[in-house]
Design an enzyme around this catalytic site. Sequence first.
Site, PDB file in Angstrom:
ATOM      1  N   LYS A  59      16.914  11.780   2.498  1.00 10.16           N
ATOM      2  CA  LYS A  59      17.202  10.936   1.339  1.00 10.16           C
ATOM      3  C   LYS A  59      16.525  11.574   0.121  1.00 10.16           C
ATOM      4  CE  LYS A  59      14.875   8.168  -0.843  1.00 10.16           C
ATOM      5  NZ  LYS A  59      15.243   8.523  -2.218  1.00 10.16           N
TER       6      LYS A  59
ATOM      7  N   GLY B  10       5.688  13.473  -2.212  1.00 12.28           N
ATOM      8  CA  GLY B  10       5.788  12.612  -3.393  1.00 12.28           C
ATOM      9  C   GLY B  10       4.427  12.062  -3.748  1.00 12.28           C
ATOM     10  N   SER B  11       4.417  10.902  -4.383  1.00 14.70           N
ATOM     11  CA  SER B  11       3.156  10.380  -4.917  1.00 14.70           C
ATOM     12  C   SER B  11       2.309   9.727  -3.820  1.00 14.70           C
ATOM     13  CB  SER B  11       3.456   9.370  -6.015  1.00 14.70           C
ATOM     14  OG  SER B  11       4.115   8.267  -5.447  1.00 14.70           O
ATOM     15  N   THR B  12       1.037   9.607  -4.090  1.00 11.75           N
ATOM     16  CA  THR B  12       0.110   9.015  -3.122  1.00 11.75           C
ATOM     17  C   THR B  12       0.433   7.547  -2.824  1.00 11.75           C
ATOM     18  OG1 THR B  12      -1.569  10.631  -3.659  1.00 11.75           O
ATOM     19  CG2 THR B  12      -2.356   8.583  -2.671  1.00 11.75           C
TER      20      THR B  12
ATOM     21  N   GLY C  57       3.284   7.494  -0.452  1.00 14.16           N
ATOM     22  CA  GLY C  57       2.835   8.013   0.849  1.00 14.16           C
ATOM     23  C   GLY C  57       2.135   6.929   1.659  1.00 14.16           C
TER      24      GLY C  57
ATOM     25  N   GLU D 128       2.833  15.026   2.063  1.00 13.58           N
ATOM     26  CA  GLU D 128       2.402  15.968   1.015  1.00 13.58           C
ATOM     27  C   GLU D 128       2.386  15.179  -0.282  1.00 13.58           C
ATOM     28  OE1 GLU D 128       1.323  18.849   1.546  1.00 13.58           O
ATOM     29  OE2 GLU D 128       2.317  19.715   3.292  1.00 13.58           O
TER      30      GLU D 128
ATOM     31  N   CYS E 161       3.221  19.980  -7.797  1.00 10.68           N
ATOM     32  CA  CYS E 161       2.108  19.249  -7.167  1.00 10.68           C
ATOM     33  C   CYS E 161       0.814  20.028  -7.273  1.00 10.68           C
ATOM     34  CB  CYS E 161       2.440  18.968  -5.711  1.00 10.68           C
ATOM     35  SG  CYS E 161       2.914  20.432  -4.797  1.00 10.68           S
TER      36      CYS E 161
ATOM     37  N   GLU F  32      -3.564  12.424 -12.432  1.00  9.11           N
ATOM     38  CA  GLU F  32      -2.607  13.529 -12.307  1.00  9.11           C
ATOM     39  C   GLU F  32      -1.582  13.397 -13.437  1.00  9.11           C
ATOM     40  OE1 GLU F  32       0.278  13.263  -9.074  1.00  9.11           O
ATOM     41  OE2 GLU F  32       0.419  15.441  -9.005  1.00  9.11           O
TER      42      GLU F  32
HETATM   43  P1  NAD Z   1       7.599   9.305  -5.668  1.00  2.96           P
HETATM   44  O1  NAD Z   1       6.545   8.961  -4.665  1.00  2.96           O
HETATM   45  O2  NAD Z   1       7.873   8.340  -6.741  1.00  2.96           O
HETATM   46  O3  NAD Z   1       9.003   9.563  -4.951  1.00  2.96           O
HETATM   47  C1  NAD Z   1       9.152  10.520  -3.932  1.00  2.96           C
HETATM   48  C2  NAD Z   1      10.313  10.110  -3.040  1.00  2.96           C
HETATM   49  O4  NAD Z   1      10.007   8.883  -2.382  1.00  2.96           O
HETATM   50  C3  NAD Z   1      11.623   9.864  -3.778  1.00  2.96           C
HETATM   51  O5  NAD Z   1      12.686  10.346  -2.966  1.00  2.96           O
HETATM   52  C4  NAD Z   1      11.663   8.355  -3.882  1.00  2.96           C
HETATM   53  O6  NAD Z   1      12.971   7.857  -4.023  1.00  2.96           O
HETATM   54  C5  NAD Z   1      11.070   7.935  -2.568  1.00  2.96           C
HETATM   55  N1  NAD Z   1      10.465   6.599  -2.521  1.00  2.96           N
HETATM   56  C6  NAD Z   1      10.048   5.833  -3.545  1.00  2.96           C
HETATM   57  N2  NAD Z   1       9.500   4.683  -3.082  1.00  2.96           N
HETATM   58  C7  NAD Z   1       9.562   4.743  -1.723  1.00  2.96           C
HETATM   59  C8  NAD Z   1       9.131   3.879  -0.667  1.00  2.96           C
HETATM   60  N3  NAD Z   1       8.514   2.729  -0.907  1.00  2.96           N
HETATM   61  N4  NAD Z   1       9.326   4.278   0.608  1.00  2.96           N
HETATM   62  C9  NAD Z   1       9.921   5.465   0.881  1.00  2.96           C
HETATM   63  N5  NAD Z   1      10.354   6.321  -0.081  1.00  2.96           N
HETATM   64  C10 NAD Z   1      10.177   5.967  -1.368  1.00  2.96           C
HETATM   65  O7  NAD Z   1       7.185  10.738  -6.226  1.00  2.96           O
HETATM   66  P2  NAD Z   1       7.926  11.572  -7.379  1.00  2.96           P
HETATM   67  O8  NAD Z   1       7.615  10.899  -8.674  1.00  2.96           O
HETATM   68  O9  NAD Z   1       9.337  11.824  -6.992  1.00  2.96           O
HETATM   69  O10 NAD Z   1       7.168  12.983  -7.303  1.00  2.96           O
HETATM   70  C11 NAD Z   1       6.006  13.262  -8.007  1.00  2.96           C
HETATM   71  C12 NAD Z   1       4.800  13.221  -7.088  1.00  2.96           C
HETATM   72  O11 NAD Z   1       5.026  14.063  -5.961  1.00  2.96           O
HETATM   73  C13 NAD Z   1       3.544  13.777  -7.733  1.00  2.96           C
HETATM   74  O12 NAD Z   1       2.456  12.948  -7.409  1.00  2.96           O
HETATM   75  C14 NAD Z   1       3.387  15.135  -7.093  1.00  2.96           C
HETATM   76  O13 NAD Z   1       2.068  15.639  -7.085  1.00  2.96           O
HETATM   77  C15 NAD Z   1       3.886  14.879  -5.722  1.00  2.96           C
HETATM   78  N6  NAD Z   1       4.273  16.124  -5.055  1.00  2.96           N
HETATM   79  C16 NAD Z   1       3.498  16.581  -4.024  1.00  2.96           C
HETATM   80  C17 NAD Z   1       3.811  17.796  -3.401  1.00  2.96           C
HETATM   81  C18 NAD Z   1       2.969  18.342  -2.282  1.00  2.96           C
HETATM   82  O14 NAD Z   1       3.427  19.266  -1.612  1.00  2.96           O
HETATM   83  N7  NAD Z   1       1.780  17.829  -2.034  1.00  2.96           N
HETATM   84  C19 NAD Z   1       4.923  18.522  -3.847  1.00  2.96           C
HETATM   85  C20 NAD Z   1       5.696  18.023  -4.889  1.00  2.96           C
HETATM   86  C21 NAD Z   1       5.359  16.811  -5.484  1.00  2.96           C
END
Ligand code: NAD
Length: 474
Positions: free
Chosen positions: A173, A224-226, A229, A246, A280, A377
């Site tokens: 997704k 994605g974001s903490t 996660g 991650e 990230c 961040e």
């Molecule tokens: P986000 O957490 O908002 O979204 C990431 C994904 O999760 C999207 O596909 C989103 O639709 C989905 N999502 C949102 N809410 C959800 C839920 N409750 N349950 C399951 N899935 C859900 O993050 P973002 O804004 O897309 O990305 C930016 C963040 O990602 C930054 O904090 C960045 O540091 C981090 N990031 C980390 C790495 C790494 O390898 N550590 C790499 C790239 C980005």
Amino acid sequence: MATYGLIIDGKKIVTDRTFGVRNPATGEVFAQCPVAEISHLDHAVEAAQKAFRAWSVVDDNTRKAKIHALADLLEKHSAELMEVLTKENGKPLNGFMGIGAGMELGGAIAWTRATAELSFSVDVIQDDENARVEAHRKPIGVVGSIPPWNWPLMIAIWHVMPALRTGNTVVIKPSSLTPLTTLRFVELANEILPPGVLNIVTAETGIGSAIASHKGINKIVFTGSTPTGKSIMKNGAANLKRCTLELGGNDAGIVLPDVDPKEVAPELFRVGFHNNGQTCACLKRLYVHESIYEDICSEMVSIAKKVKIGNGLEDGVDFGPLQNEEQLGFVCELAQDARRVGGRFLCGGEPMKGPGYFFPITIVADIEDGTRLVDEEQFGPILPVIKYTNIDDAILRANRSSYGLGGSVWSRDLEKAKQLASRLECGTAWVNDHAAIQPNAPFGGVKESGYGVEFGQYGLEEYTLIQTLKVVKR
Ligand code: NAD
């Protein structure tokens, strides 16, 4: 306007409802993306479960060949995928020092090929007259993949390829902000893979958490974001899902007094503003020794003043817009707060006139820990440069963060720098570089930057279960 479909069990499904995808360089909707209902997700999981029966026992060389065929396919369709990527994400086709859509495609191909070449051998623990004991790696089942918007295709590839290589099947997704390159990739991949091995569902909200709690999904790989996660981990507990998480980072880089500012500043600039700061493991807090502080700042500012910002589809553009309006708003908030606490803006600082979500390269000096710009961040093109006097204090400050993704030390004295880098509390520590990942070295975060690693043999293991097989010789 292009319309896209879900891909489930090898078939394209055009849904009744769709949502618009915006080009961040113009703010305009340029494509319609399918809205998956929960019934679509259930269908995708069932298809993946069914496909798992055959895919999990396919001969290893066949799976390896299929993964290479996927890399061929990415190569063949590079130009098309790059254009869609630039339109949905905003990054230039090529960009500053080659960091753009071309690099993302190149990375996707390189990671695919490297993953194809990985494999496991059976670990023989005992083999004597009494018994033979072996440890086997087995696929887990259906993997749910949830990537973010910053490197949408490359991160999707990081999730999908090791999962498929080890015999799992996948429901992916993508982020609703950048779903198109992944939709197209999955459509193409289904020309090569058996039906149900790789499925894709998209929606604006809700489907991510439904994947996390779905009982038919056995593992989640999430980038994605903490906060997201943490929510995934909680929902995943429903059936004790394995998780690779991650998450966010607030990486510190520490510059020692022995460097040549002219030589190092371009590198610091590159790793601080990588993908407009939307990476990230970008350098997000720059600690510079007081003796070279002004020199480093002025060298970086002179680069910032020369870069071209614009629509990434145009020639010669170094940096595109931020990917979305919310992110632009957040960066503006951090800039305002930095101004309020007395930060010295050496360049940039105000959003650019629209259309599009543009913010200039911004360097803020004379700012301290305990301010929002340093502690949070930023995930955008605004970098705090912090002065330090004592190296032990700098290490302490670098480690005073709930994040622990990456960190770096910059010096001519490699041995000393290596010692200092090993004191950083992070998943990857670099000397004289930052955010420098490679497909054969493990990458992952500690503390609230997540757990588990990706890439290489260590990363591959996360897509497997261990089965111990003991044969008693009677
Ligand atoms: P986000 O957490 O908002 O979204 C990431 C994904 O999760 C999207 O596909 C989103 O639709 C989905 N999502 C949102 N809410 C959800 C839920 N409750 N349950 C399951 N899935 C859900 O993050 P973002 O804004 O897309 O990305 C930016 C963040 O990602 C930054 O904090 C960045 O540091 C981090 N990031 C980390 C790495 C790494 O390898 N550590 C790499 C790239 C980005």
